[in-house]
Design a protein around this motif. Structure first.
Motif, mmCIF file in Angstrom:
data_model
loop_
_atom_site.group_PDB
_atom_site.id
_atom_site.type_symbol
_atom_site.label_atom_id
_atom_site.label_comp_id
_atom_site.label_asym_id
_atom_site.label_seq_id
_atom_site.Cartn_x
_atom_site.Cartn_y
_atom_site.Cartn_z
ATOM 1 N N PRO A 1 0.874 -1.220 -0.105
ATOM 2 C CA PRO A 1 -0.013 0.041 -0.029
ATOM 3 C C PRO A 1 0.793 1.193 0.148
ATOM 4 N N GLU A 2 1.929 1.340 0.596
ATOM 5 C CA GLU A 2 2.725 2.275 0.594
ATOM 6 C C GLU A 2 3.392 2.755 -0.414
ATOM 7 N N LEU A 3 3.613 1.748 -1.512
ATOM 8 C CA LEU A 3 4.155 2.227 -2.919
ATOM 9 C C LEU A 3 3.015 2.339 -3.574
ATOM 10 N N GLY B 1 -0.072 3.687 -3.282
ATOM 11 C CA GLY B 1 -0.609 4.998 -3.275
ATOM 12 C C GLY B 1 0.074 5.866 -3.645
ATOM 13 N N TYR B 2 1.356 5.869 -3.808
ATOM 14 C CA TYR B 2 2.418 7.037 -4.239
ATOM 15 C C TYR B 2 3.103 6.595 -5.615
#
Lengths: 129, 396
Positions: free
Chosen positions: A65-67, A69-70
């Motif tokens: 998710p951290e990658l 979303g960005y």
């Protein structure tokens, strides 16, 4: 991201990947249901088993998710350089890669929410048979 | 943290740490000089713990990008980031995620990297001369607002250079910094840049990087020397374009070997050119360590460093000038340009970076700590735009 824009970016990135191989033919097929989407993209370029395993690995990376979303926002937009299937892999439920009778590959991508079970998606059975 | 206590003793480290929280933090604020090396090391530890805590709260695993973010936070805690000025930015980015109904963990990397705008908070709180009752709440509110606008801008900036500048938030924060610095300037406030640069020596600051780098190498060998070597060699062939998580694309052992070796190489380079091992230099080396897990390798760094060196020689600059030392360390943000488009493109990128970075700091008055990321973003955008135009328009 709205569903339409999200799909356009995914289709663009996957298509860019297959077009890198310079196929003679490429087909994009989309099937939408209320709780999930099946996207199939196929070409006629022959690939080795190792290449297919690599594609499958890139598309089935663990959810990040951290990658997603960005950096996932680059999928299908920033196409200068090599196509990157991992950008797609972070954002989909499941993928499989099959050899087609014509010698190319078929990328099956299932996209859906947390409760979406890709193997119960009615099109998936028909596609894999 | 142990090094902080060993360096100057417990009491000077703690009192110095407190002093740093209430100090100006714009570029270049060398915390090893503004307080003492022990206080700077304590600040580095605390900011690192904050980064790890944010990752833990968001249930994000440690990987190339998350470790790059934490090491970058720690590096810049030697010269600008404090616990106090990081927190409002992180809160702001989390609010931004909630505004668009995402989970804060989807923007957690932007939140951690976005602490480069910490000096906005310190500037309002401690430089503008407002009474503390007004300055502190106002600085927090402005910091939160800066955090809220970071994600949309960070994503937009990513499309400009298409992932060929590793410090994307540097470009973003520089863009925000242009506005942030212009507002007080329009109001007649003196916002000129300054530089504190420690030229003293401290054994713990000297040893910090070799210790960490050797630990990374030892860990790599412990994970299987032969396997790690194979992974390390495969990393050297990768372009490093964002997002290249070497721990996933190659393997943890190879990524750690890459991090340990590249950081040691730059440490030796600093030693050779006579750079002091002060806050900013250690910050640069820690950032290289982090991004060696997430985009930088030895091969894609060489053309950038040579391009910078060529510009230094051509324009007759002194190689040990603070901003040139920092350009060598942080200019490596452009390594994906060399990794994807080749040696010549990397050489040109390094050259242009050195030409530009001397000016960009004044544009945002040091409010954006990733000044080299700002410059690198502009250089990458220029090069990528020309290459894309050529590739998409040339008649086959």
């Amino acid at each position: 991201m709205k569903r339409r824009e999200f799909l356009v970016h995914l289709i663009s990135e996957v298509s860019s990947f297959l077009l890198q191989g310079n196929p003679r033919k490429m087909v994009v097929s989309l099937h939408q249901e209320a709780d999930g989407i099946h996207l199939a993209v196929l070409d006629d370029r022959p690939r080795s088993d190792a290449e297919i395993a690599e594609i499958e690995h890139s598309l089935n990376t663990a959810r990040r998710p951290e990658l997603a979303g960005y950096y996932g926002q680059m999928a299908g937009q920033d196409l200068l350089g090599s196509a990157r299937l991992n950008l797609v892999g972070w954002q989909i439920k499941h993928a499989d890669v099959l050899k087609t009778p014509e010698g190319g590959v078929m990328l099956n991508l299932w996209i859906g929410g947390e409760g979406f079970e890709f193997d119960k998606f009615n099109l998936s059975k028909g596609t894999q048979e | 943290m142990l090094m902080a206590i060993l360096s100057n003793g417990m009491v000077p480290a703690v009192t110095g740490f407190w002093q740093l929280q209430i100090s100006p933090a714009r570029l270049i604020s060398d915390f090893t000089l503004m307080a003492n090396p022990g206080a700077a090391l304590l600040n580095v530890s605390m900011v690192g713990i904050l980064g790890l805590l944010v990752l833990r709260l968001n249930r994000i695993q440690l990987s190339g990008p998350s470790l790059a973010a934490v090491f970058t936070m720690m590096g810049f805690a030697f010269f600008g980031k404090t616990l106090l000025n990081c927190i409002p930015i992180i809160i702001g980015v989390s609010i931004s995620a909630l505004i668009v109904r995402k989970k804060p963990r989807e923007y957690v990397l932007i939140a951690l990297f976005g602490t480069s705008l910490g000096p906005i908070v310190s500037f309002i709180a401690f430089e503008l001369g407002f009474p503390p009752g007004i300055a502190l709440p106002l600085s927090f509110i402005i910091g939160i607002i800066a955090g809220i606008v970071l994600p949309p801008l960070a994503i937009a900036m990513l499309h400009l250079h298409q992932g060929y500048n590793l410090y994307n938030v540097g470009l973003t924060a520089g863009f925000i910094g242009l506005f942030a610095a212009s507002i007080p300037n329009a109001g007649g406030v003196d916002i000129s840049t300054f530089a504190t640069w420690n030229t003293g020596r401290n054994i713990w600051l000297f040893l910090l990087i070799p210790i960490v780098a050797v630990l990374a190498l030892a860990l790599s060998i412990a994970l299987g020397a032969k396997k790690s070597l194979k992974e390390f060699l495969s990393i050297q062939k990768m372009s490093g374009r964002l997002p290249s998580d070497f721990t996933e694309m190659a393997g943890k052992g190879g990524a750690l070997a890459n991090a340990g070796l590249l950081t040691l190489l730059y440490w030796f380079f600093m030693l050779i050119i006579g750079a002091p091992f002060n806050g900013p230099v250690l910050g640069g080396l820690l950032t290289i360590l982090g991004f060696s897990l997430f985009g930088k390798n030895i091969l894609n760094n060489v053309p950038i460093a040579l391009g910078i060196l060529f510009a230094v020689i051509l324009f007759g600059k002194s190689i040990s000038t603070p901003w040139i030392v920092l350009a060598f360390l942080f200019g490596t943000a452009l390594s994906p340009v060399a990794g994807e488009f080749g040696f010549s493109a990397g050489l040109l990128a390094g050259f242009l970076h050195l030409v530009l970075v001397e000016r960009t700091g004044a544009w945002h008055a040091g409010i954006n700590l990733y000044n080299n990321g700002f410059s690198a973003g502009l250089v990458a955008t220029l090069i990528v735009s020309v290459i894309e135009w050529y590739k998409t328009n040339i008649e086959q």
